[in-house]
Design a protein around this motif. Structure first.
Motif, PDB file in Angstrom:
ATOM      1  N   ALA A  23       0.829  -1.208   0.000  1.00  0.00           N
ATOM      2  CA  ALA A  23       0.000   0.000   0.000  1.00  0.00           C
ATOM      3  C   ALA A  23       0.861   1.255   0.000  1.00  0.00           C
ATOM      4  N   MET A  24       1.884   1.254   0.816  1.00  0.00           N
ATOM      5  CA  MET A  24       2.742   2.430   0.909  1.00  0.00           C
ATOM      6  C   MET A  24       3.526   2.659  -0.380  1.00  0.00           C
ATOM      7  N   VAL A  25       4.120   1.596  -0.883  1.00  0.00           N
ATOM      8  CA  VAL A  25       4.971   1.724  -2.062  1.00  0.00           C
ATOM      9  C   VAL A  25       4.134   2.006  -3.310  1.00  0.00           C
ATOM     10  N   SER A  26       3.030   1.292  -3.465  1.00  0.00           N
ATOM     11  CA  SER A  26       2.225   1.469  -4.679  1.00  0.00           C
ATOM     12  C   SER A  26       1.622   2.863  -4.774  1.00  0.00           C
ATOM     13  N   SER A  27       1.311   3.463  -3.626  1.00  0.00           N
ATOM     14  CA  SER A  27       0.721   4.803  -3.658  1.00  0.00           C
ATOM     15  C   SER A  27       1.727   5.857  -4.130  1.00  0.00           C
ATOM     16  N   PHE A  28       2.994   5.555  -4.031  1.00  0.00           N
ATOM     17  CA  PHE A  28       4.046   6.494  -4.440  1.00  0.00           C
ATOM     18  C   PHE A  28       4.624   6.138  -5.802  1.00  0.00           C
ATOM     19  N   SER A  29       4.530   4.897  -6.190  1.00  0.00           N
ATOM     20  CA  SER A  29       5.210   4.421  -7.394  1.00  0.00           C
ATOM     21  C   SER A  29       4.587   4.968  -8.669  1.00  0.00           C
ATOM     22  N   CYS A  31       5.269   4.143 -12.947  1.00  0.00           N
ATOM     23  CA  CYS A  31       6.007   3.497 -14.027  1.00  0.00           C
ATOM     24  C   CYS A  31       6.578   4.554 -14.971  1.00  0.00           C
ATOM     25  N   TYR A  32       7.821   4.397 -15.335  1.00  0.00           N
ATOM     26  CA  TYR A  32       8.517   5.303 -16.263  1.00  0.00           C
ATOM     27  C   TYR A  32       8.462   6.767 -15.842  1.00  0.00           C
ATOM     28  N   ALA A  41      10.339   2.920  -6.984  1.00  0.00           N
ATOM     29  CA  ALA A  41       9.237   2.433  -6.149  1.00  0.00           C
ATOM     30  C   ALA A  41       8.324   1.522  -6.961  1.00  0.00           C
ATOM     31  N   HIS A  42       8.149   1.828  -8.228  1.00  0.00           N
ATOM     32  CA  HIS A  42       7.338   0.968  -9.100  1.00  0.00           C
ATOM     33  C   HIS A  42       7.974  -0.417  -9.220  1.00  0.00           C
ATOM     34  N   LEU A  43       9.270  -0.457  -9.442  1.00  0.00           N
ATOM     35  CA  LEU A  43       9.967  -1.750  -9.528  1.00  0.00           C
ATOM     36  C   LEU A  43       9.879  -2.489  -8.194  1.00  0.00           C
ATOM     37  N   TRP A  44      10.013  -1.761  -7.115  1.00  0.00           N
ATOM     38  CA  TRP A  44       9.895  -2.334  -5.768  1.00  0.00           C
ATOM     39  C   TRP A  44       8.495  -2.907  -5.573  1.00  0.00           C
ATOM     40  N   HIS A  45       7.484  -2.188  -6.035  1.00  0.00           N
ATOM     41  CA  HIS A  45       6.102  -2.654  -5.935  1.00  0.00           C
ATOM     42  C   HIS A  45       5.949  -4.019  -6.607  1.00  0.00           C
ATOM     43  N   LYS A  63      -0.419  -7.407 -17.855  1.00  0.00           N
ATOM     44  CA  LYS A  63      -1.162  -7.207 -19.109  1.00  0.00           C
ATOM     45  C   LYS A  63      -0.828  -5.876 -19.763  1.00  0.00           C
ATOM     46  N   THR A  64      -0.479  -4.877 -18.943  1.00  0.00           N
ATOM     47  CA  THR A  64      -0.222  -3.538 -19.477  1.00  0.00           C
ATOM     48  C   THR A  64       1.100  -2.936 -19.019  1.00  0.00           C
ATOM     49  N   ASP A  65       1.822  -3.616 -18.155  1.00  0.00           N
ATOM     50  CA  ASP A  65       3.024  -3.048 -17.538  1.00  0.00           C
ATOM     51  C   ASP A  65       4.222  -3.934 -17.850  1.00  0.00           C
ATOM     52  N   VAL A  66       5.163  -3.391 -18.592  1.00  0.00           N
ATOM     53  CA  VAL A  66       6.330  -4.173 -19.006  1.00  0.00           C
ATOM     54  C   VAL A  66       7.154  -4.647 -17.807  1.00  0.00           C
ATOM     55  N   HIS A  67       7.228  -3.853 -16.761  1.00  0.00           N
ATOM     56  CA  HIS A  67       8.013  -4.245 -15.588  1.00  0.00           C
ATOM     57  C   HIS A  67       7.367  -5.430 -14.869  1.00  0.00           C
ATOM     58  N   ALA A  68       6.057  -5.394 -14.759  1.00  0.00           N
ATOM     59  CA  ALA A  68       5.336  -6.516 -14.143  1.00  0.00           C
ATOM     60  C   ALA A  68       5.489  -7.763 -14.993  1.00  0.00           C
TER      61      ALA A  68
END
Length: 138
Positions: A23-29, A31-32, A41-45, A63-68
């Motif tokens: 929750a903490m990381v995703s709210s700040f992350s 992508c690109y 933070a996105h990569l950490w998420h 489905k939409t995020d290359v990092h995921a």
């Protein structure tokens, strides 16, 4: 980094409080993001989703995020899940194909690796190169 308490997020991760850390990381992350803290933070998420075992969520992001997508493919490789990598590769995920070839090669299945490339994407020169590399021990 206003509004983001990295130390608290790291503490939540360290104690295995995945919901809080995510929750903490995703709210700040982001992508690109131009802000490298948000991008990291996105990569950490994505990594937290793996650590928490939230693979359906990671697959949804993929489905939409290359990092995921890349993190999911790497997880499948690390877990030896060749059939899932094959399915993803057959749907056009080139990273999954590369990991599939590496996995088959690591198992000593050079012919299977070459056949996978021939079946899935015979034009992928990097996959061809991976599949035809000489064995590591010889």
């Amino acid at each position: 980094m206003a509004g983001f308490d990295q130390a608290s997020a790291e503490a939540a991760e360290a104690r295995g409080d995945w919901a809080m850390a995510i929750a903490m990381v995703s709210s700040f992350s982001e992508c690109y993001s131009q802000d490298h803290y948000r991008h990291n933070a996105h990569l950490w998420h994505m990594e937290l989703l793996v650590k928490a075992g939230l693979f359906p969520e990671l697959a949804e992001h993929a489905k939409t995020d290359v990092h995921a997508r890349r993190r999911l493919d790497r997880f499948l490789y690390e877990e030896g899940r060749d059939s899932e990598l094959r399915q993803r590769a057959q749907r056009g995920d080139r990273t999954a194909l590369h990991f599939l070839v590496r996995l088959l090669r690591a198992r000593g299945e050079r012919t299977a690796a070459q056949q996978a490339v021939a079946d899935i994407d015979p034009a992928d020169t990097y996959a061809i190169e991976l599949a035809h590399q000489p064995p590591a021990d010889g």
